[in-house]
Enzyme design. Structure first.
Site, PDB file in Angstrom:
ATOM      1  N   GLN A 167       0.789  -1.234   0.000  1.00 16.07           N
ATOM      2  CA  GLN A 167       0.000   0.000   0.000  1.00 16.07           C
ATOM      3  C   GLN A 167       0.821   1.284   0.000  1.00 16.07           C
ATOM      4  O   GLN A 167       0.431   2.270  -0.614  1.00 16.07           O
ATOM      5  CB  GLN A 167      -0.931  -0.010   1.216  1.00 16.07           C
ATOM      6  CG  GLN A 167      -1.993   1.067   1.194  1.00 16.07           C
ATOM      7  CD  GLN A 167      -3.149   0.704   2.087  1.00 16.07           C
ATOM      8  OE1 GLN A 167      -4.047  -0.027   1.683  1.00 16.07           O
ATOM      9  NE2 GLN A 167      -3.136   1.182   3.309  1.00 16.07           N
ATOM     10  N   GLU A 209      -3.287   9.511  -0.984  1.00 14.73           N
ATOM     11  CA  GLU A 209      -2.391  10.181  -0.043  1.00 14.73           C
ATOM     12  C   GLU A 209      -1.335  11.028  -0.735  1.00 14.73           C
ATOM     13  O   GLU A 209      -0.345  11.428  -0.124  1.00 14.73           O
ATOM     14  CB  GLU A 209      -1.762   9.146   0.892  1.00 14.73           C
ATOM     15  CG  GLU A 209      -2.844   8.435   1.712  1.00 14.73           C
ATOM     16  CD  GLU A 209      -2.305   7.459   2.735  1.00 14.73           C
ATOM     17  OE1 GLU A 209      -1.080   7.227   2.748  1.00 14.73           O
ATOM     18  OE2 GLU A 209      -3.108   6.936   3.528  1.00 14.73           O
ATOM     19  N   ASP A 246       4.373   0.216   4.186  1.00 19.40           N
ATOM     20  CA  ASP A 246       3.115  -0.192   4.823  1.00 19.40           C
ATOM     21  C   ASP A 246       2.505  -1.226   3.900  1.00 19.40           C
ATOM     22  O   ASP A 246       1.984  -0.885   2.838  1.00 19.40           O
ATOM     23  CB  ASP A 246       2.166   0.998   5.011  1.00 19.40           C
ATOM     24  CG  ASP A 246       0.798   0.561   5.549  1.00 19.40           C
ATOM     25  OD1 ASP A 246       0.652  -0.622   5.920  1.00 19.40           O
ATOM     26  OD2 ASP A 246      -0.122   1.402   5.586  1.00 19.40           O
ATOM     27  N   GLU A 291       5.204  -1.769   8.269  1.00 26.55           N
ATOM     28  CA  GLU A 291       3.909  -1.676   8.959  1.00 26.55           C
ATOM     29  C   GLU A 291       2.964  -2.752   8.439  1.00 26.55           C
ATOM     30  O   GLU A 291       2.915  -2.998   7.229  1.00 26.55           O
ATOM     31  CB  GLU A 291       3.330  -0.285   8.703  1.00 26.55           C
ATOM     32  CG  GLU A 291       1.962  -0.030   9.286  1.00 26.55           C
ATOM     33  CD  GLU A 291       1.429   1.329   8.853  1.00 26.55           C
ATOM     34  OE1 GLU A 291       0.188   1.468   8.793  1.00 26.55           O
ATOM     35  OE2 GLU A 291       2.226   2.238   8.563  1.00 26.55           O
ATOM     36  N   ASP A 318      -0.639  -1.445  12.870  1.00 28.30           N
ATOM     37  CA  ASP A 318      -1.726  -0.500  12.579  1.00 28.30           C
ATOM     38  C   ASP A 318      -3.052  -1.246  12.700  1.00 28.30           C
ATOM     39  O   ASP A 318      -3.707  -1.217  13.741  1.00 28.30           O
ATOM     40  CB  ASP A 318      -1.535   0.100  11.187  1.00 28.30           C
ATOM     41  CG  ASP A 318      -2.731   0.932  10.731  1.00 28.30           C
ATOM     42  OD1 ASP A 318      -3.549   1.335  11.584  1.00 28.30           O
ATOM     43  OD2 ASP A 318      -2.864   1.180   9.513  1.00 28.30           O
ATOM     44  N   LYS A 343      -3.753   6.249  15.148  1.00 28.99           N
ATOM     45  CA  LYS A 343      -4.783   6.946  14.367  1.00 28.99           C
ATOM     46  C   LYS A 343      -5.942   7.199  15.317  1.00 28.99           C
ATOM     47  O   LYS A 343      -6.644   6.269  15.705  1.00 28.99           O
ATOM     48  CB  LYS A 343      -5.260   6.071  13.196  1.00 28.99           C
ATOM     49  CG  LYS A 343      -4.214   5.798  12.140  1.00 28.99           C
ATOM     50  CD  LYS A 343      -4.746   4.785  11.131  1.00 28.99           C
ATOM     51  CE  LYS A 343      -3.790   4.624   9.954  1.00 28.99           C
ATOM     52  NZ  LYS A 343      -4.218   3.523   9.053  1.00 28.99           N
ATOM     53  N   ARG A 372      -5.268   9.512   7.915  1.00 27.79           N
ATOM     54  CA  ARG A 372      -6.038   8.475   7.240  1.00 27.79           C
ATOM     55  C   ARG A 372      -6.075   8.819   5.757  1.00 27.79           C
ATOM     56  O   ARG A 372      -5.782   9.940   5.355  1.00 27.79           O
ATOM     57  CB  ARG A 372      -7.476   8.385   7.770  1.00 27.79           C
ATOM     58  CG  ARG A 372      -7.655   8.026   9.235  1.00 27.79           C
ATOM     59  CD  ARG A 372      -6.953   6.770   9.696  1.00 27.79           C
ATOM     60  NE  ARG A 372      -7.319   5.526   9.020  1.00 27.79           N
ATOM     61  CZ  ARG A 372      -8.033   4.538   9.560  1.00 27.79           C
ATOM     62  NH1 ARG A 372      -8.515   4.664  10.784  1.00 27.79           N
ATOM     63  NH2 ARG A 372      -8.251   3.425   8.919  1.00 27.79           N
ATOM     64  N   SER A 373      -6.468   7.854   4.934  1.00 28.66           N
ATOM     65  CA  SER A 373      -6.510   8.126   3.493  1.00 28.66           C
ATOM     66  C   SER A 373      -7.597   9.137   3.146  1.00 28.66           C
ATOM     67  O   SER A 373      -7.482   9.884   2.178  1.00 28.66           O
ATOM     68  CB  SER A 373      -6.704   6.828   2.707  1.00 28.66           C
ATOM     69  OG  SER A 373      -7.817   6.117   3.189  1.00 28.66           O
ATOM     70  N   LYS A 394       3.276   9.951   9.863  1.00 25.58           N
ATOM     71  CA  LYS A 394       2.880   9.578   8.503  1.00 25.58           C
ATOM     72  C   LYS A 394       1.749  10.498   8.097  1.00 25.58           C
ATOM     73  O   LYS A 394       0.672  10.441   8.685  1.00 25.58           O
ATOM     74  CB  LYS A 394       2.344   8.140   8.481  1.00 25.58           C
ATOM     75  CG  LYS A 394       3.351   7.064   8.256  1.00 25.58           C
ATOM     76  CD  LYS A 394       2.685   5.698   8.269  1.00 25.58           C
ATOM     77  CE  LYS A 394       1.597   5.558   7.215  1.00 25.58           C
ATOM     78  NZ  LYS A 394       1.068   4.184   7.128  1.00 25.58           N
TER      79      LYS A 394
END
Length: 432
Positions: A167, A209, A246, A291, A318, A343, A372-373, A394
């Site tokens: 990702q 992102e 990630d 991650e 995560d 998060k 977050r995305s 991040k």
């Protein structure tokens, strides 16, 4: 007086064109705060519930009017007269009002927006910056650091419509003297990568992102492209820049077959085989952080991964931990991973977020604050990273205002704090 006199909720838009929740909290002394809840795409199954309306005739069912209604009615009534300086009390009132384990009644998006807006109002009432107030709430007044950014310059998986399964492919400017310089280095490599991809005939369209989302032959090809981009920008991989992944492996894990299926390159792995695949990548490239290298429920696999690489590589949970102290404690007790991604919408309140950060640090885990995305212009995570001296952040690539807003806030904070907030670079990464 720092007591809450008015709470307002509204439906706004996030960076993916979906509705999200925003809240304003007003105090008796005229101070006020505003915050918005972000939203994820690759979400852990144990995350607190993000309440959506489900009305297909409106925003394809993704409206948040129910959550907004709870803010404007039940939450507003319950918080009237509460002291905004008492963050844990304010949050507990909302948790009690909800009364469920995963906030399924009021919605974590409703509770979080109000929780963060309360902290902002309290900071204004105290006439201090948000990061300063967060440090006070964290029990670490005056202790700050500027985070090492993990910049997601190639997007794959659920964050992009391409053939890359992993990702996020991230760069970390470890050779920078300060955050300002780190940001510049990242931006220069981002633009260098655009030229590399164009020269190879790839698209330079960006994902959720802000990173590029090219169709590449393999996940390793993404690392190879970044290696060239780093060199072309005048930097040395391993000395000036390190890499981080990630995997978001839950998204390509086939539960029925119990295999990890990298469809983009036609490869399938058992849990153990995928750990060795990742280890091989770390031996070819200076990857210092991985991650969610396995599915969130593959605890045996994570135990193997931690034994295999945990003394040399930062292994970040995560989807594995979802910012939840109960799950994190299980990981700590069983030697699973060595770092946590934070998060705050995974857990749903600032108080619970700070508890997860404290538990992780007390156990010797490192902490990575994350966006977050689906984001907004809200830059609270920048203040959270500095105010808790988390050490790493991040928040995407070097494009899209919803990502850059956080970087710009960090620039402002560094300007204000100067030497009081050191940039520690690679020292912040577990195993380095």
């Amino acid at each position: 007086m720092s007591v809450i006199v008015k709470v307002i909720g509204r439906e706004i838009m996030d960076s993916r064109g979906n509705p999200t929740v925003e809240a304003d909290v007003h105090l008796a002394d005229g101070s006020w705060g505003r915050a918005a809840a972000p939203s994820g795409a690759s979400t852990g199954t144990r995350e607190a519930l993000e309440l959506r309306d489900g009305d297909k005739s409106r925003y394809l069912g993704k409206g948040v009017l129910k959550a907004v209604g709870f803010i404007n009615n039940e939450i507003a009534t319950a918080l009237a007269g509460q002291n905004a300086l008492e963050q844990s009390t304010v949050d507990q009132v909302m948790l009690d009002l909800d009364g469920t384990e995963n906030k399924e009644k009021l919605g974590a998006n409703a509770i979080l927006a109000v929780s963060l807006a309360t902290a902002k109002a309290a900071a204004q009432s105290k006439k201090v910056e948000l990061y300063e107030h967060i440090a006070d709430l964290n029990g670490t007044p005056g202790v700050y650091s500027m985070p090492l950014p993990m910049m997601n310059i190639i997007n794959g998986g659920e964050h992009a419509d391409n053939s890359v399964d992993i990702q996020e492919f991230m760069i970390q400017p470890i050779g920078a003297k300060n955050f300002r310089e780190a940001l510049r280095m990242g931006a220069e490599i981002f633009h260098s990568l655009a030229k590399v991809l164009k020269a190879d005939g790839h698209s330079t369209a960006v994902g959720d992102e802000g990173g590029f989302a090219p169709n590449l032959a393999s996940n390793e090809a993404a690392l190879a492209a970044i290696k060239v981009a780093v060199a072309n920008a005048g930097y040395e991989l391993g000395k000036d820049i390190t890499l981080a992944l990630d995997c978001a492996a839950s998204e390509f894990y086939d539960k029925e077959a119990n295999i990890y299926n990298l469809k983009g390159e036609g490869k399938k792995f058992t849990s153990e085989e995928f750990n060795f695949f990742l280890q091989d990548l770390t031996q070819q490239y200076p990857i210092v952080s991985i991650e969610d290298g396995l599915d969130e429920s593959d605890w045996d696999g994570f135990a193997h991964q931690t034994k295999l690489m945990g003394d040399k590589i930062q292994l970040v949970g995560d989807d594995l931990f979802v910012t939840n102290t109960k799950i994190l404690k299980r990981g700590i007790d069983n030697g699973i991973a060595n770092s946590i991604l934070i998060k705050f919408n995974q857990i749903g309140s600032l108080t619970e977020t700070l508890a997860a950060i404290k538990m992780a640090k007390d156990a010797g885990f490192t902490v990575v604050i994350s966006h977050r995305s689906g984001e907004t212009e809200d830059s609270t995570i920048a203040d959270l990273a500095v105010g808790t001296a988390a050490g790493q952040i991040k928040t995407g690539s070097l494009s899209r205002s919803d990502r850059v807003a956080k970087y710009n806030q960090l620039l402002r904070i560094e300007e204000q704090l100067g030497d009081k907030a050191p940039y520690n670079g690679l020292k912040e990464v577990k195993g380095q």
